[in-house]
Design a protein around this motif. Sequence first.
Motif, PDB file in Angstrom:
ATOM      1  N   PRO A  69      -7.465  18.401  -8.235  1.00  0.00           N
ATOM      2  CA  PRO A  69      -6.029  18.062  -7.742  1.00  0.00           C
ATOM      3  C   PRO A  69      -5.135  19.229  -7.392  1.00  0.00           C
ATOM      4  N   SER A  70      -4.315  19.202  -6.358  1.00  0.00           N
ATOM      5  CA  SER A  70      -3.177  20.292  -6.361  1.00  0.00           C
ATOM      6  C   SER A  70      -2.103  19.841  -7.271  1.00  0.00           C
ATOM      7  N   ALA A  71      -0.955  20.682  -7.479  1.00  0.00           N
ATOM      8  CA  ALA A  71       0.036  20.514  -8.081  1.00  0.00           C
ATOM      9  C   ALA A  71       0.960  19.351  -7.359  1.00  0.00           C
ATOM     10  N   LEU A  72       0.884  19.184  -5.976  1.00  0.00           N
ATOM     11  CA  LEU A  72       1.694  18.120  -5.008  1.00  0.00           C
ATOM     12  C   LEU A  72       0.976  16.937  -5.514  1.00  0.00           C
ATOM     13  N   VAL A 119       0.683  -1.175   0.081  1.00  0.00           N
ATOM     14  CA  VAL A 119       0.080   0.057   0.104  1.00  0.00           C
ATOM     15  C   VAL A 119       0.883   1.167  -0.070  1.00  0.00           C
ATOM     16  N   ILE A 120       0.564   2.263  -0.930  1.00  0.00           N
ATOM     17  CA  ILE A 120       1.340   3.445  -0.942  1.00  0.00           C
ATOM     18  C   ILE A 120       0.313   4.375  -0.542  1.00  0.00           C
ATOM     19  N   GLU A 121       0.686   5.243   0.590  1.00  0.00           N
ATOM     20  CA  GLU A 121      -0.328   6.212   1.138  1.00  0.00           C
ATOM     21  C   GLU A 121       0.085   7.788   0.759  1.00  0.00           C
ATOM     22  N   LEU A 122      -0.366   8.258  -0.256  1.00  0.00           N
ATOM     23  CA  LEU A 122      -0.168   9.662  -0.323  1.00  0.00           C
ATOM     24  C   LEU A 122      -0.889  10.531   0.405  1.00  0.00           C
ATOM     25  N   VAL A 123      -0.457  11.367   1.593  1.00  0.00           N
ATOM     26  CA  VAL A 123      -0.958  11.951   2.478  1.00  0.00           C
ATOM     27  C   VAL A 123      -0.743  13.531   2.523  1.00  0.00           C
ATOM     28  N   GLU A 124      -1.818  14.223   3.010  1.00  0.00           N
ATOM     29  CA  GLU A 124      -1.750  15.535   3.015  1.00  0.00           C
ATOM     30  C   GLU A 124      -0.886  16.232   4.229  1.00  0.00           C
ATOM     31  N   SER A 125      -0.895  17.485   4.191  1.00  0.00           N
ATOM     32  CA  SER A 125      -0.290  18.165   5.524  1.00  0.00           C
ATOM     33  C   SER A 125      -1.013  19.461   5.590  1.00  0.00           C
ATOM     34  N   SER A 171     -14.746  11.484  -1.111  1.00  0.00           N
ATOM     35  CA  SER A 171     -13.577  10.261  -1.171  1.00  0.00           C
ATOM     36  C   SER A 171     -13.524   9.539  -2.559  1.00  0.00           C
ATOM     37  N   THR A 172     -14.590   9.525  -3.131  1.00  0.00           N
ATOM     38  CA  THR A 172     -14.750   8.524  -4.287  1.00  0.00           C
ATOM     39  C   THR A 172     -14.284   9.539  -5.510  1.00  0.00           C
ATOM     40  N   ASP A 173     -14.930  10.486  -5.551  1.00  0.00           N
ATOM     41  CA  ASP A 173     -14.404  11.545  -6.568  1.00  0.00           C
ATOM     42  C   ASP A 173     -13.070  11.887  -6.427  1.00  0.00           C
ATOM     43  N   ARG A 174     -12.361  11.776  -5.380  1.00  0.00           N
ATOM     44  CA  ARG A 174     -10.703  12.188  -5.318  1.00  0.00           C
ATOM     45  C   ARG A 174     -10.257  10.927  -5.811  1.00  0.00           C
ATOM     46  N   PRO A 177      -1.900  20.593   0.961  1.00  0.00           N
ATOM     47  CA  PRO A 177      -3.041  19.677   0.454  1.00  0.00           C
ATOM     48  C   PRO A 177      -2.959  18.962  -0.820  1.00  0.00           C
ATOM     49  N   LEU A 178      -3.666  17.640  -0.939  1.00  0.00           N
ATOM     50  CA  LEU A 178      -3.533  17.121  -2.066  1.00  0.00           C
ATOM     51  C   LEU A 178      -4.632  17.620  -2.885  1.00  0.00           C
TER      52      LEU A 178
END
Length: 271
Positions: A175-178, A156-162, A220-223, A166-167
Amino acid sequence: MAEALQPIIKKKKVIAGGGHHGGAWKVAYADFVTAMMAFFLLMWLLNATTEDQRKGIADYFNPTIPISRISGGGADALSGDSIYTEETLARDGTGARQKENAINESSGAGEKDGKSPAEDQEAVSEKAAQLAQAIDESKNNLSEHLQIKMSPDGMVIELVESDKRPLFAVGNAKPSALLQELLGIVSASFDDVQNDIKIVGHTDANSFAANAAYTNWELSTDRANTARRVLLQAGFPQSQITEVSGKADTDPLSDDPFAPENRRISITILK
């Protein structure tokens, strides 16, 4: 008349135990110095580590938890673990380089493209190590946004926000550039891996207005769907994406349901 007898006086010297050269005080002093050393080491450790690292250290010394569920105490993308260690994959009974894979054997999975399940898993592990290295070497300090762990389904690869990076835009799936940069690195790292993947979107516990038609489930589904489209734009094969779903705030990454790291995209490289 006989001479009077002279009395004989005996002087008995009593040496009390301990005294200046006794040993009991030395033992007590040694215990005191040891305790002070342990205290100052504890103070240094509390000052030199982050909250996640302290959780990892606490889990390591807790005999009821054989493998830390938080991290190995490190600050890099793998949280102090190595993708090649036997302990890293102990949760599902497999080691990183051993040739036996109990889950794959029990499922009856055959060889794919001439590779055995164990060889396929080793290839995924090597790609994950390359991904972590690419993230660490990026110029935009991306390591805090990546976590890699094992699950029964695969890696599992988790891409997380701070809080500050933000993502997605707040409350929507733009979506953000990040996020685009992170997914571009993921796509490049796994460009020649034949495993299927699934993408899952997650949110925190912040909710929309009461009785709103659009909720964290839709968000969450749209993201997750947005992440799928960004992966396709980065060149990832569409045929390898087998599932896109959202879990809202039902599977938090942090004990704090409102923590920013709960807002994330999970990409599972399936076995």
